[in-house]
Design a protein around this motif. Structure first.
Motif, PDB file in Angstrom:
ATOM      1  N   GLY A  44      80.737  -8.274  51.927  1.00 20.17           N
ATOM      2  CA  GLY A  44      81.993  -8.015  51.231  1.00 20.17           C
ATOM      3  C   GLY A  44      82.733  -9.293  50.887  1.00 20.17           C
ATOM      4  O   GLY A  44      83.313  -9.423  49.810  1.00 20.17           O
ATOM      5  N   VAL A  45      82.696 -10.265  51.801  1.00 26.77           N
ATOM      6  CA  VAL A  45      83.316 -11.559  51.523  1.00 26.77           C
ATOM      7  C   VAL A  45      82.610 -12.250  50.361  1.00 26.77           C
ATOM      8  O   VAL A  45      83.254 -12.842  49.480  1.00 26.77           O
ATOM      9  CB  VAL A  45      83.286 -12.448  52.780  1.00 26.77           C
ATOM     10  CG1 VAL A  45      83.781 -13.863  52.466  1.00 26.77           C
ATOM     11  CG2 VAL A  45      84.126 -11.835  53.897  1.00 26.77           C
ATOM     12  N   LEU A  46      81.275 -12.165  50.343  1.00 25.32           N
ATOM     13  CA  LEU A  46      80.513 -12.774  49.249  1.00 25.32           C
ATOM     14  C   LEU A  46      80.867 -12.133  47.913  1.00 25.32           C
ATOM     15  O   LEU A  46      81.003 -12.831  46.897  1.00 25.32           O
ATOM     16  CB  LEU A  46      79.015 -12.634  49.522  1.00 25.32           C
ATOM     17  CG  LEU A  46      78.454 -13.435  50.690  1.00 25.32           C
ATOM     18  CD1 LEU A  46      76.990 -13.079  50.935  1.00 25.32           C
ATOM     19  CD2 LEU A  46      78.594 -14.934  50.451  1.00 25.32           C
TER      20      LEU A  46
ATOM     21  N   GLN B  31      84.049  -0.619  43.208  1.00 22.25           N
ATOM     22  CA  GLN B  31      83.553  -1.848  43.796  1.00 22.25           C
ATOM     23  C   GLN B  31      83.409  -1.732  45.308  1.00 22.25           C
ATOM     24  O   GLN B  31      82.530  -2.350  45.899  1.00 22.25           O
ATOM     25  CB  GLN B  31      84.467  -3.023  43.426  1.00 22.25           C
ATOM     26  CG  GLN B  31      83.917  -4.388  43.806  1.00 22.25           C
ATOM     27  CD  GLN B  31      82.669  -4.777  43.031  1.00 22.25           C
ATOM     28  OE1 GLN B  31      82.240  -4.054  42.141  1.00 22.25           O
ATOM     29  NE2 GLN B  31      82.097  -5.905  43.380  1.00 22.25           N
ATOM     30  N   MET B  32      84.261  -0.962  45.956  1.00 17.88           N
ATOM     31  CA  MET B  32      84.137  -0.759  47.392  1.00 17.88           C
ATOM     32  C   MET B  32      82.872   0.018  47.736  1.00 17.88           C
ATOM     33  O   MET B  32      82.310  -0.146  48.820  1.00 17.88           O
ATOM     34  CB  MET B  32      85.350   0.004  47.932  1.00 17.88           C
ATOM     35  CG  MET B  32      86.616  -0.815  48.031  1.00 17.88           C
ATOM     36  SD  MET B  32      87.896   0.039  48.996  1.00 17.88           S
ATOM     37  CE  MET B  32      88.080   1.548  48.059  1.00 17.88           C
TER      38      MET B  32
ATOM     39  N   LEU C  72      87.869  -7.952  43.191  1.00 14.72           N
ATOM     40  CA  LEU C  72      88.082  -8.957  44.223  1.00 14.72           C
ATOM     41  C   LEU C  72      88.646  -8.314  45.490  1.00 14.72           C
ATOM     42  O   LEU C  72      88.183  -8.582  46.599  1.00 14.72           O
ATOM     43  CB  LEU C  72      89.045 -10.033  43.708  1.00 14.72           C
ATOM     44  CG  LEU C  72      89.585 -11.039  44.726  1.00 14.72           C
ATOM     45  CD1 LEU C  72      88.455 -11.860  45.332  1.00 14.72           C
ATOM     46  CD2 LEU C  72      90.619 -11.945  44.078  1.00 14.72           C
ATOM     47  N   VAL C  73      89.629  -7.440  45.324  1.00 23.41           N
ATOM     48  CA  VAL C  73      90.280  -6.817  46.474  1.00 23.41           C
ATOM     49  C   VAL C  73      89.345  -5.822  47.172  1.00 23.41           C
ATOM     50  O   VAL C  73      89.296  -5.756  48.415  1.00 23.41           O
ATOM     51  CB  VAL C  73      91.574  -6.100  46.024  1.00 23.41           C
ATOM     52  CG1 VAL C  73      92.207  -5.340  47.190  1.00 23.41           C
ATOM     53  CG2 VAL C  73      92.562  -7.108  45.454  1.00 23.41           C
ATOM     54  N   GLY C  74      88.583  -5.040  46.393  1.00 24.08           N
ATOM     55  CA  GLY C  74      87.737  -3.995  46.955  1.00 24.08           C
ATOM     56  C   GLY C  74      86.754  -4.485  48.007  1.00 24.08           C
ATOM     57  O   GLY C  74      86.706  -3.948  49.125  1.00 24.08           O
ATOM     58  N   PRO C  75      85.923  -5.496  47.711  1.00 26.66           N
ATOM     59  CA  PRO C  75      84.974  -5.975  48.717  1.00 26.66           C
ATOM     60  C   PRO C  75      85.643  -6.543  49.964  1.00 26.66           C
ATOM     61  O   PRO C  75      85.108  -6.405  51.071  1.00 26.66           O
ATOM     62  CB  PRO C  75      84.195  -7.075  47.976  1.00 26.66           C
ATOM     63  CG  PRO C  75      84.352  -6.749  46.545  1.00 26.66           C
ATOM     64  CD  PRO C  75      85.720  -6.150  46.418  1.00 26.66           C
ATOM     65  N   LEU C  76      86.799  -7.182  49.800  1.00 27.64           N
ATOM     66  CA  LEU C  76      87.492  -7.722  50.966  1.00 27.64           C
ATOM     67  C   LEU C  76      88.012  -6.593  51.844  1.00 27.64           C
ATOM     68  O   LEU C  76      87.971  -6.681  53.089  1.00 27.64           O
ATOM     69  CB  LEU C  76      88.635  -8.633  50.516  1.00 27.64           C
ATOM     70  CG  LEU C  76      88.201  -9.879  49.732  1.00 27.64           C
ATOM     71  CD1 LEU C  76      89.426 -10.695  49.318  1.00 27.64           C
ATOM     72  CD2 LEU C  76      87.248 -10.737  50.550  1.00 27.64           C
ATOM     73  N   LEU C  77      88.486  -5.519  51.221  1.00 24.72           N
ATOM     74  CA  LEU C  77      88.898  -4.343  51.986  1.00 24.72           C
ATOM     75  C   LEU C  77      87.692  -3.732  52.697  1.00 24.72           C
ATOM     76  O   LEU C  77      87.774  -3.333  53.869  1.00 24.72           O
ATOM     77  CB  LEU C  77      89.555  -3.320  51.061  1.00 24.72           C
ATOM     78  CG  LEU C  77      89.997  -1.996  51.702  1.00 24.72           C
ATOM     79  CD1 LEU C  77      90.979  -2.248  52.840  1.00 24.72           C
ATOM     80  CD2 LEU C  77      90.632  -1.085  50.648  1.00 24.72           C
ATOM     81  N   ALA C  78      86.558  -3.651  51.998  1.00 21.22           N
ATOM     82  CA  ALA C  78      85.338  -3.130  52.619  1.00 21.22           C
ATOM     83  C   ALA C  78      84.911  -3.997  53.795  1.00 21.22           C
ATOM     84  O   ALA C  78      84.506  -3.486  54.852  1.00 21.22           O
ATOM     85  CB  ALA C  78      84.219  -3.053  51.578  1.00 21.22           C
ATOM     86  N   ALA C  79      84.989  -5.316  53.634  1.00 18.98           N
ATOM     87  CA  ALA C  79      84.626  -6.232  54.727  1.00 18.98           C
ATOM     88  C   ALA C  79      85.503  -5.987  55.953  1.00 18.98           C
ATOM     89  O   ALA C  79      85.014  -5.986  57.090  1.00 18.98           O
ATOM     90  CB  ALA C  79      84.745  -7.678  54.260  1.00 18.98           C
TER      91      ALA C  79
END
Length: 457
Positions: A301-303, A42-43, A175-182
């Motif tokens: 990433g937040v989206l 996901q990241m 859920l965690v992956g995109p927030l980490l990417a952001a």
């Protein structure tokens, strides 16, 4: 194996979290591996279009990358399912995990090859394509194995809830992956150089998580619970499995293929729409931190995190509802969301709040995934779940192969290869509108002709 207890006690969608806390070994292994690889995918996967653009690729090349991914998605599941049925799901997933980890590593070093030209592109872009061959292994080769594990663990009438259990844990990583990417994109801004640097940091994390997942599978999985099928007999068995697909799968397969073709036309361009077409970032004022200026890449990433949050909140109750209303209405809901999201996104105003609402709506498409998977594997005989799943996805994904390339052509434009005369100037709105039209046809077909799985009638 702990999951096997569910065959008599019923599948609890929140059971993976409870058993993870209690440290029951097999559940811990399954949970850690699923979380680790899902986090890496996901990241990285949702940002590949942006990464290719930053490396100098065109919209057409991004579309071709999407179609190349479709080729892999079509080719990998059936042999992966056959291997898992033959040697056991856990051993197969360990091997596939190692391949994916190496693939993340190839993506990581690709920018070092940017100065080497290969025809109209660079060796860096070629390396991204080659890395996909390996990176996709756990997800696509392992598809049949993951289906087979759930198939052998829960009774037929609880398949949707069983898939909700695995999907809930997997989507938590989504859920965690995109927030980490952001967070990793935040310090680097939106320049191409910043995008490449930030994405390389993301890939470092993906390699670490992939290595962890592979090691855990190799050292701790207990293969005693695997159903081992007969030896794979080659192309003749493949043809036999394709002919023997349960009749109730055929309307689902037709509709699913249309919906996925539509989604495949534009999926790889979602990040481009947010970062380069609408160019929407977000300014946030936090009392203890101050003002944060999120670049479009960070906001994307937040989206994605918001999309997954909605998926997690709805997946379990929808799977439970399927036991009362049936699988078909739930799967149809997911198809409709898949179909209409592209036209809503491309016509959205450049407003952060509007995009937040749209991506929250997009999260509803995941609510139908457990029911969708139950419809696919439910009719399969015991010990053949991997091959049935692989055959289904082989047919679907073979047809979907050209979708992203078609989307890239409509996005970038079409010229006469002999004269160079522009035949169509290219229009992202046209690409996304055509995708929605195809998706609506698929959703309508399923509503008319889709069949319910007998255990849910």
């Amino acid at each position: 194996m702990s999951l096997e207890k569910e065959s008599s006690e019923g599948a609890d969608p929140l059971d993976p979290f409870r058993q993870f806390v209690s440290l029951e070994r097999d559940v811990l292994v399954l949970s850690v591996a699923m979380f680790a690889f899902s986090l890496g995918f996901q990241m990285t996967s949702r940002y590949m279009g942006e990464y290719l653009y930053a490396l100098g690729a065109s919209g057409l090349v991004v579309g071709l990358f999407g179609s190349f991914g479709n080729v892999i998605s079509a080719v990998y599941p059936y042999p992966g399912g056959a291997v898992s049925d033959r040697i056991g799901s856990r051993a197969a997933l360990t091997a596939f995990g190692l391949c994916s980890t190496v693939g993340f590593g190839v993506w990581l070093v690709a920018p070092a090859l940017a100065d080497v030209s290969v025809g109209p592109t660079s060796l860096a872009v070629v390396a991204v394509f080659l890395g996909l061959v390996l990176a996709q292994a756990w997800k696509s080769f392992g598809l049949g194995a993951t289906f087979a594990i759930v198939k052998q663990a829960v009774p037929p009438s609880r398949l949707a809830a069983g898939f909700a259990s695995t999907e809930t844990f997997r989507r938590t990583a989504f859920l965690v992956g995109p927030l980490l990417a952001a967070a990793l994109f935040y310090p680097f801004g939106s320049s191409d150089g910043g995008v490449v640097t930030a994405f390389q940091l993301i890939l470092v994390a993906a390699v670490v998580f992939g290595a962890l997942g592979t090691l855990v599978q190799h050292r701790l999985y207990d293969p005693a619970g695997d159903d081992i099928g007969s030896e794979f007999e080659g192309v003749t068995q493949l043809l036999a499995d394709l002919r023997a697909l349960p009749a109730e799968l055929r309307p689902l397969l037709v509709a699913d293929t249309l919906v996925r073709f539509a989604n495949g036309m534009v999926y790889v361009f979602f990040v481009i729409v947010v970062t380069r077409f609408l160019e929407v970032g977000l300014t946030v004022s936090l009392p203890a931190v101050g003002t944060l200026e999120l670049s479009p890449q960070s906001y994307f990433g937040v989206l994605l995190g918001l999309e997954m949050l909605v998926a997690l909140l709805t997946m379990v109750p929808v799977a439970k509802a399927a036991e009362r209303v049936g699988l078909k209405p739930v799967v149809a809901l997911g198809f409709v969301v898949y179909a209409v999201f592209p036209i809503l996104l491309i016509n959205a105003p450049p407003d952060a709040a509007v995009l937040a609402v749209l991506f929250a709506f997009s999260g509803l498409r995941f609510a139908g995934l457990p029911a969708h998977k139950a419809l696919i594997v439910g009719p399969a005989e015991r010990g053949t779940g991997g091959r049935v799943t692989g055959a289904y996805y082989l047919l679907r994904n073979l047809i979907v192969i050209p979708s992203a390339a078609l989307g890239g052509l409509l996005w970038d434009g079409i010229s006469n290869p002999l004269t160079g005369v522009e035949l169509f100037p290219g229009d992202p709105v046209v690409a996304f509108t055509v995708a929605t039209a195809i998706g609506v046809v698929g959703a309508g077909y399923f509503l008319l002709f889709g069949e319910e799985f007998e255990a849910y009638r």
